[in-house]
Each structure stands twice: as C-alpha cells, then as structure tokens.
Design a protein around this motif. Structure first.
Motif, PDB file in Angstrom:
ATOM      1  N   CYS A  98       0.829  -1.204   0.000  1.00 49.75           N
ATOM      2  CA  CYS A  98       0.000   0.000   0.000  1.00 49.75           C
ATOM      3  C   CYS A  98       0.868   1.260   0.000  1.00 49.75           C
ATOM      4  N   ILE A  99       1.888   1.264   0.813  1.00 46.85           N
ATOM      5  CA  ILE A  99       2.800   2.416   0.866  1.00 46.85           C
ATOM      6  C   ILE A  99       3.493   2.596  -0.476  1.00 46.85           C
ATOM      7  N   GLY A 100       3.916   1.482  -1.077  1.00 50.39           N
ATOM      8  CA  GLY A 100       4.603   1.530  -2.369  1.00 50.39           C
ATOM      9  C   GLY A 100       3.742   2.011  -3.515  1.00 50.39           C
ATOM     10  N   ALA A 101       2.419   1.974  -3.341  1.00 48.81           N
ATOM     11  CA  ALA A 101       1.516   2.434  -4.393  1.00 48.81           C
ATOM     12  C   ALA A 101       1.416   3.960  -4.430  1.00 48.81           C
ATOM     13  N   HIS A 102       1.867   4.625  -3.369  1.00 45.98           N
ATOM     14  CA  HIS A 102       1.887   6.086  -3.286  1.00 45.98           C
ATOM     15  C   HIS A 102       0.499   6.705  -3.427  1.00 45.98           C
ATOM     16  N   VAL A 103      -0.470   6.056  -2.817  1.00 49.92           N
ATOM     17  CA  VAL A 103      -1.841   6.573  -2.743  1.00 49.92           C
ATOM     18  C   VAL A 103      -2.339   6.302  -1.329  1.00 49.92           C
ATOM     19  N   PRO A 104      -3.482   6.867  -0.948  1.00 54.01           N
ATOM     20  CA  PRO A 104      -4.019   6.558   0.378  1.00 54.01           C
ATOM     21  C   PRO A 104      -4.231   5.046   0.543  1.00 54.01           C
ATOM     22  N   PRO A 105      -4.074   4.529   1.758  1.00 48.30           N
ATOM     23  CA  PRO A 105      -4.199   3.091   1.987  1.00 48.30           C
ATOM     24  C   PRO A 105      -5.518   2.502   1.486  1.00 48.30           C
ATOM     25  N   THR A 106      -6.620   3.230   1.648  1.00 48.86           N
ATOM     26  CA  THR A 106      -7.905   2.688   1.196  1.00 48.86           C
ATOM     27  C   THR A 106      -7.922   2.508  -0.317  1.00 48.86           C
ATOM     28  N   THR A 107      -7.302   3.427  -1.030  1.00 46.95           N
ATOM     29  CA  THR A 107      -7.219   3.317  -2.491  1.00 46.95           C
ATOM     30  C   THR A 107      -6.352   2.131  -2.873  1.00 46.95           C
ATOM     31  N   ALA A 108      -5.211   1.999  -2.226  1.00 47.44           N
ATOM     32  CA  ALA A 108      -4.310   0.888  -2.532  1.00 47.44           C
ATOM     33  C   ALA A 108      -4.981  -0.452  -2.225  1.00 47.44           C
ATOM     34  N   LEU A 109      -5.687  -0.531  -1.106  1.00 44.18           N
ATOM     35  CA  LEU A 109      -6.382  -1.779  -0.758  1.00 44.18           C
ATOM     36  C   LEU A 109      -7.467  -2.107  -1.780  1.00 44.18           C
ATOM     37  N   ARG A 110      -8.154  -1.090  -2.276  1.00 43.62           N
ATOM     38  CA  ARG A 110      -9.171  -1.324  -3.303  1.00 43.62           C
ATOM     39  C   ARG A 110      -8.525  -1.900  -4.566  1.00 43.62           C
ATOM     40  N   TRP A 111      -7.390  -1.335  -4.973  1.00 40.18           N
ATOM     41  CA  TRP A 111      -6.714  -1.835  -6.171  1.00 40.18           C
ATOM     42  C   TRP A 111      -6.111  -3.219  -5.937  1.00 40.18           C
ATOM     43  N   LEU A 112      -5.649  -3.477  -4.751  1.00 39.71           N
ATOM     44  CA  LEU A 112      -5.185  -4.833  -4.438  1.00 39.71           C
ATOM     45  C   LEU A 112      -6.335  -5.832  -4.567  1.00 39.71           C
ATOM     46  N   ARG A 113      -7.508  -5.417  -4.127  1.00 39.40           N
ATOM     47  CA  ARG A 113      -8.672  -6.295  -4.240  1.00 39.40           C
ATOM     48  C   ARG A 113      -9.023  -6.553  -5.710  1.00 39.40           C
ATOM     49  N   ILE A 114      -8.936  -5.528  -6.534  1.00 41.78           N
ATOM     50  CA  ILE A 114      -9.187  -5.692  -7.963  1.00 41.78           C
ATOM     51  C   ILE A 114      -8.156  -6.637  -8.566  1.00 41.78           C
ATOM     52  N   LEU A 115      -6.888  -6.452  -8.211  1.00 40.89           N
ATOM     53  CA  LEU A 115      -5.834  -7.330  -8.725  1.00 40.89           C
ATOM     54  C   LEU A 115      -6.045  -8.768  -8.253  1.00 40.89           C
ATOM     55  N   GLU A 116      -6.519  -8.936  -7.029  1.00 41.93           N
ATOM     56  CA  GLU A 116      -6.838 -10.283  -6.528  1.00 41.93           C
ATOM     57  C   GLU A 116      -7.971 -10.904  -7.338  1.00 41.93           C
TER      58      GLU A 116
END
Length: 174
Positions: A98-116
């Motif tokens: 999430c930190i490496g995505a350089h966006v707010p954690p909620t945004t990064a978690l949403r994109w991680l969910r999409i990638l999953e």
C-alpha cells in the motif's frame, strides 16, 4: 413499520462500484512464451528486472519535474513492486504494498482487491503473526509482468543492436 434492505447481499448499494466496473473492463488475453537459448533468456530476464526497477524509480523521479497529481497508476506501482520483490525473493507485507503504491491506503487496498479478483496477486498469512498478511504476484501475474517487461527488453535490445550496427557502418564508411 417495515424497513426494506436496499443493499445487495454483498453489502453494496446495488449500483456497481469501482471494483465491479474495473472487473467488467478486465481484458482477456494470452501471453506468448518466449523461445531462445538459456543465455539470451537469462539476459532478457535480467533486463526485465532492471526495467521494472527503473520504471518504479522513474515514476518517483518524475515528481521532481512534474506535479505528482498529474499521474496516478497505483496498480502499476503495486505490480512493479511485487515483480521486483518476487525476483529478489522478498516477501511484501500488505501495508508495504500500500505504501509503495503512493496513494491513500484505502485506495491501494481497493486496487489490491481488484488485482486479486483478476488473479494477478494473492495474499498469504504470515504464519507467525496473525495480524500480518503478505501479498505476492500469482503465477498469472508473474507471467503477465514477464511478458510485458520481456517485450520491452527485446525492443530495447533490438534498438541497441541497431544503434551499434549504425555506428559500425558509419565508422566503416569513414
């Protein structure tokens, strides 16, 4: 008085959210297998890893020249980070991704969910610490990144070879 539940069973409002819209837009494609001798394949893999590192670092350097709010590709940052980590045999905690995505954690978690959901990444439990999970590329995710970065590496190598040939021809002409 009867209260009706207007939400869908999954907790949504009934309207597709960002995750659902992104899933509908998911491209379906196959990735070619690369043929070649062991030496050229190893060189291609090394160059692919170098490109992944440079793409990731270059995105951070770009912010020195152009406002970072002009660009936003957290999924690309996540995929690059996970690709490099996989090649370096490192585990990436979800919070670090999430930190490496350089966006707010909620945004990064949403994109991680999409990638999953697209079977590009998967999470795994820590095993020693129940509070922590790791995220990594799936086999499909690794294949996609190898194919993309490998194609970029092939193009770069071809361009460098063409430049060397031009230099050799110019030297011979003189």
């Amino acid at each position: 008085m009867t209260v009706r539940n207007t939400r869908t069973p999954g907790g949504g409002s009934g309207r597709p959210g960002k995750v659902e819209r992104a899933m509908r837009a998911a491209p379906v494609s196959t990735f070619p297998q690369v043929a070649g001798d062991a030496g050229s394949l190893a060189r291609r893999e090394r160059l692919a890893l170098t490109l992944a590192r440079e793409f990731y670092a270059g995105r951070r350097r770009r912010a020195r020249y152009l406002s970072a709010d002009l660009f936003g590709e957290p999924t690309w940052d996540i995929l690059l980070d996970l690709y490099v980590a996989a090649r370096e045999n490192r585990r990436v905690p979800t919070t670090s991704a999430c930190i490496g995505a350089h966006v707010p954690p909620t945004t990064a978690l949403r994109w991680l969910r999409i990638l999953e959901m697209r079977a590009m990444v998967e999470r795994e439990e820590d095993g020693r610490d129940g509070r922590r999970t790791f995220v990594k590329l799936t086999e499909r995710g690794h294949t996609v990144m190898e194919a993309f970065l490998g194609t970029m590496a092939d193009t770069l190598l071809s361009a460098l070879n063409d430049a060397d040939e031009c230099t050799t021809l110019n030297e011979a002409a003189q």
